[in-house]
Write an enzyme that holds these catalytic residues in place. Structure first.
Site, PDB file in Angstrom:
ATOM      1  N   LYS A 146       0.888  -1.174   0.000  1.00 48.14           N
ATOM      2  CA  LYS A 146       0.000   0.000   0.000  1.00 48.14           C
ATOM      3  C   LYS A 146       0.919   1.216   0.000  1.00 48.14           C
ATOM      4  O   LYS A 146       1.696   1.427   0.950  1.00 48.14           O
ATOM      5  CB  LYS A 146      -0.886  -0.066   1.238  1.00 48.14           C
TER       6      LYS A 146
ATOM      7  N   GLY B 275       3.911   3.828  10.971  1.00 43.50           N
ATOM      8  CA  GLY B 275       3.228   5.109  10.852  1.00 43.50           C
ATOM      9  C   GLY B 275       2.716   5.587  12.199  1.00 43.50           C
ATOM     10  O   GLY B 275       3.306   5.283  13.239  1.00 43.50           O
TER      11      GLY B 275
ATOM     12  N   ARG C 268       0.317   6.334  15.542  1.00 40.92           N
ATOM     13  CA  ARG C 268      -0.346   5.451  16.505  1.00 40.92           C
ATOM     14  C   ARG C 268      -1.841   5.327  16.248  1.00 40.92           C
ATOM     15  O   ARG C 268      -2.350   4.200  16.276  1.00 40.92           O
ATOM     16  CB  ARG C 268      -0.065   5.979  17.913  1.00 40.92           C
TER      17      ARG C 268
ATOM     18  N   GLU D  13       4.881  -0.548  13.792  1.00 40.26           N
ATOM     19  CA  GLU D  13       5.801   0.366  14.446  1.00 40.26           C
ATOM     20  C   GLU D  13       5.056   1.688  14.489  1.00 40.26           C
ATOM     21  O   GLU D  13       4.793   2.289  13.448  1.00 40.26           O
ATOM     22  CB  GLU D  13       7.096   0.480  13.641  1.00 40.26           C
TER      23      GLU D  13
ATOM     24  N   CYS E  88      12.057   7.690  13.268  1.00 40.78           N
ATOM     25  CA  CYS E  88      11.341   6.940  14.318  1.00 40.78           C
ATOM     26  C   CYS E  88      12.138   6.926  15.615  1.00 40.78           C
ATOM     27  O   CYS E  88      11.576   6.733  16.683  1.00 40.78           O
ATOM     28  CB  CYS E  88      11.068   5.496  13.923  1.00 40.78           C
TER      29      CYS E  88
ATOM     30  N   GLU F 267       4.132  11.440  21.200  1.00 35.63           N
ATOM     31  CA  GLU F 267       5.232  11.725  20.277  1.00 35.63           C
ATOM     32  C   GLU F 267       4.950  13.008  19.491  1.00 35.63           C
ATOM     33  O   GLU F 267       3.917  13.124  18.838  1.00 35.63           O
ATOM     34  CB  GLU F 267       5.390  10.550  19.308  1.00 35.63           C
TER      35      GLU F 267
END
Lengths: 505, 505
Positions: free
Chosen positions: B176, B233, B235, B255, B292, B384
């Site tokens: 995707k 990507g 949360r 992740e 990340c 984050e």
């Protein structure tokens, strides 16, 4: 009412209810009362487990191994009493099943886990000196275990394979007793608690709750203080726990249901049909059909011998003495499953009804349907009938047999019986390719009900048999990996590395 | 409008909509149009992927390795064009970032995956001759990959580490595309498709969709034809996909977010505070903070030097040229995150606002709060802030620093800077024990933003950083294990064993 093992000691439960086990041979309630805990107990257990996890990080692996070994010894010493009590609660025979088979298996698992804890084999260190990177598996964190009813020792939440594996990796365990054998679980917990104290393990390394309300149970498994749950039982319960755990980011290892398909190819039936009819009946009825690896589905290809062979299986099943089921819930679930199979188009060949006798008893049952019927309702026709029942599907031809294999859901095992003269080889090869994706363990010419405790065993498989087809629940050290977290040390000062990483390969 | 790669070829999409990428430097829309597919495309892709999975089981590992290697070569050959296009779509500089860093990293991953596919190292055979049990990892099944926006090559759904690992284990991939760089993904897919055809891989080994409606996306990830999804990507998106996938028994590797705490202990600041202020600012702003592993949280202990050190960090951040963000969504999310941190009690030390300039730009931002404030709202204060922002938490004392560590959620990394003279050793030791449970990679005296592609790397960590702390997304062959199923062969006739099991150890 019995106390719970929460925090450092046995203490009176904060109970919202109570329950007793039943004697499956009579259906009568046993005397002892066990508490259903409220959230206060759950919360205390979770907090104590989180504290224990940190302490266990600083506990020498030898202490963990000593605990597992001395616990195994205590079980050996109490084997007769344990087996008698477990037999009362489950209806399983003391001898040879509990005393000579399941106790040694259980202790073997605990001792294999002890050896793995001591050697550290499960840590699998990887070094990259040039990048100053060092990686190994480490303890995961608190694990809550829900054991099943069918193996009161070898899969018990406080003595079984999941328990042994979780402890071996240095994780505290909160055991949830199965309501069908709370007394057995209590006796095991007494031994575990004593052994843990003697080995100097942190308080709350091993805790036990007998039950909690459904809401508290779901809340507990999604709690951030837990790292994983491990569940063996029915699919509906497993799916509820899975959703609740995974919503909270808690890992859910599940063993939920499995029809364990067995394909009898034409040449095999020609060569030794009568022998295989006996083998199938024996495997289906082992432990009154209450094994996770019980063959609930067999597939054959229509031909001259087919009807004759099914009548041989039917006779073999009807000739054997029906056993006793573990609980009234098991009996009712089996009744529902057989009714559902019949509603979806299967015919009862033999059995198919409750026995008119005391306790929880059901006839040895064989059902059958055509491949066409199966392919019209593959989902309904492979709902697990947990107990002494199996469905034979007669495929119209070899091609349809492969289509049936493709329609089978994830299973613990899949088996192919084929001729020795090569006549089944082409079909066998097509089926192997399809069935590899469907099952954790492929067998040839052998029934699936034996599960050796071996490093090369896989007791696992694709969903819905389990929650993750990359892990096994049986076999050390592989089973330990479920309860391990990958730890990477990047430029970490050498004296701060865990012992297993200090001597590079 | 561009076609999609579904089944054996590029074909016109069954589209419910379309979209274009934007130039982050100007905010203007780029010309090319990409389709949002309806369920017809999704369904075709799933069916084709399931068929490809069966065919891949019969494909020699050498063909898979050849594909990965020739694909890497094609990327090398097209590196300049790819980098220019990716730069237009992401705002990341062509040189050195894309051309000299990310392309070689991506090709290195593909080539390492090829080597693993060829050698079969990921299969980890285990033999138990006495029980005639043989076990190895095998292909898992169709994998759907959702790549992130921040690494258009190295984590791209059709060229990144997840892609390489899934393919190496013999699984078909449905990629995707990330909507921020569809053109780059399209160009990569052209190369992948050509390489797959040349290597003779089954049709539909590699497929590409640019997007689907939210309902179709959630339906797709829980579809029984898939075995796993892999997502990198945000949360909120990750949690939605996780729930949908796991409800269908599809494995979800995720992740999602990580604050990557860095603890600066008092002795370390005393010994080389100014150097560390520069290091922190550099790490926070690397790639405009869109890594990340960007340190979004640092912790220090109150003392004489604390205010001075924070002002050094503030100056170092303010002195550096602000970069451009990947998308308007990234910019808006950063604005929301900084506002949320401020609302929870953090003060802006420097930055804290959008830049008055074309495109997607935000000031380099430092916030701070006391340990007491942090511990009052630990969850809100560790959301984050993806981008060039970090929060400094000043603990009242060493004990509070450990409490802060305990309150930190699962992260990819955790780092401790400590003195060389031993003065920080006690605190460091307490923190190491707590932080091991919180992060996949522990660092000493080093910033977390470098992620070496090494067998000893762990790019993973406890929830919510990822969905399973036992797996890494970077580093061959370990990353392959996510996409492998455990296969046990029990009394299987020798000629039917997979090649990797035919020669016992």
């Amino acid at each position: 009412m019995h106390p719970v093992l929460v925090g450092r000691e046995w203490r009176p439960a904060n109970a919202v209810g109570e329950f007793s086990a039943h004697d499956p041979n009579t259906g009568e309630s046993l005397d002892e009362k066990f508490p259903i805990s409220d959230w206060v107990d759950c919360d205390l257990a979770l907090t104590a487990s989180a504290a224990a996890a940190e302490e266990l990080d600083l506990t020498p692996p030898d202490s963990i191994a000593e605990f597992l070994e001395s616990y195994a010894q205590k079980i050996d010493d109490a084997a007769q009493d344990l087996s008698e009590l477990a037999s009362r609660e489950t209806g399983l025979p003391v001898s040879p099943r509990l005393l000579e088979v399941e106790v040694p298996r259980t202790n073997g698992q605990l001792r294999q886990a002890a050896a793995a804890a001591r050697s550290g084999v499960w840590r699998e260190p990887v070094h990259d000196e040039s990048s100053d990177l060092h990686t190994c598996y480490g303890p995961l964190g608190p694990v809550m275990i829900f054991g099943p009813n069918n193996f009161p020792f070898a899969f018990n939440a406080i003595s079984g394979g999941d328990f042994a594996a979780a402890i071996a990796a240095g994780n505290p365990v909160i055991a949830k007793a199965h309501p069908d054998h709370p007394g057995t679980t209590r006796m095991l917990a007494e031994l575990a608690h004593a052994a843990a104290s003697e080995a100097g393990l942190p308080d709350a390394t091993v805790q036990l709750l007998y039950g909690m309300g459904p809401d508290d149970g779901l809340r507990m498994v999604g709690d951030q203080r837990l790292s994983a749950i491990s569940f063996t039982g029915s699919r509906p319960s497993g799916m509820k726990l899975k959703a609740a755990a995974e919503a909270g980011g808690v890992l859910a290892y599940l063993e939920m249901s499995s029809v364990n398909p067995v394909f009898f190819l034409p040449g095999a039936l020609r060569e030794e049909g009568s022998k295989l009819a006996q083998e199938l009946a024996g495997s289906c009825l082992l432990g009154t059909g209450q094994f996770c690896t019980c063959p609930n589905l067999c597939v054959l290809v229509a031909g001259d011998d087919c009807d004759h062979w099914l009548s041989e299986v039917s006779t073999a099943m009807a000739d054997r003495e029906p056993g006793v089921l573990l609980s009234i819930a098991t009996l009712r679930s089996l009744e529902r499953s057989v009714a559902a199979l019949a509603a979806a188009g299967a015919s009862v060949v033999t059995g198919g009804a409750r026995l008119d006798a005391p306790g929880y008893r059901y006839q040895n049952t064989l059902l059958s349907c055509t491949g066409e019927t199966f392919l019209a309702s593959p989902s309904a026709l492979q709902s697990e009938a947990f107990g002494p029942a199996t469905l034979a599907v007669v495929a119209a031809d070899e091609e349809q047999a492969v289509s049936i294999a493709r329609a089978i859901e994830g299973s613990l095992t899949a088996c192919i019986y084929s001729a020795t003269d090569g006549s089944d080889d082409q079909l066998s090869s097509s089926l192997m390719t399809v069935l590899r994706r469907k099952a954790g363990r492929l067998l040839n010419d052998k029934m699936p009900t034996g599960v050796a405790v071996s490093p090369a065993m896989n007791h696992g498989g694709p969903f819905p048999a389990t929650g993750h087809p990359g892990f096994t629940a049986v076999g050390m050290p592989a089973a330990i990996r479920r309860f391990a977290k990958l730890d990477c040390y990047d430029a970490v000062r050498p004296e701060r590395l865990p012992a297993c990483l200090r001597t590079p390969a």
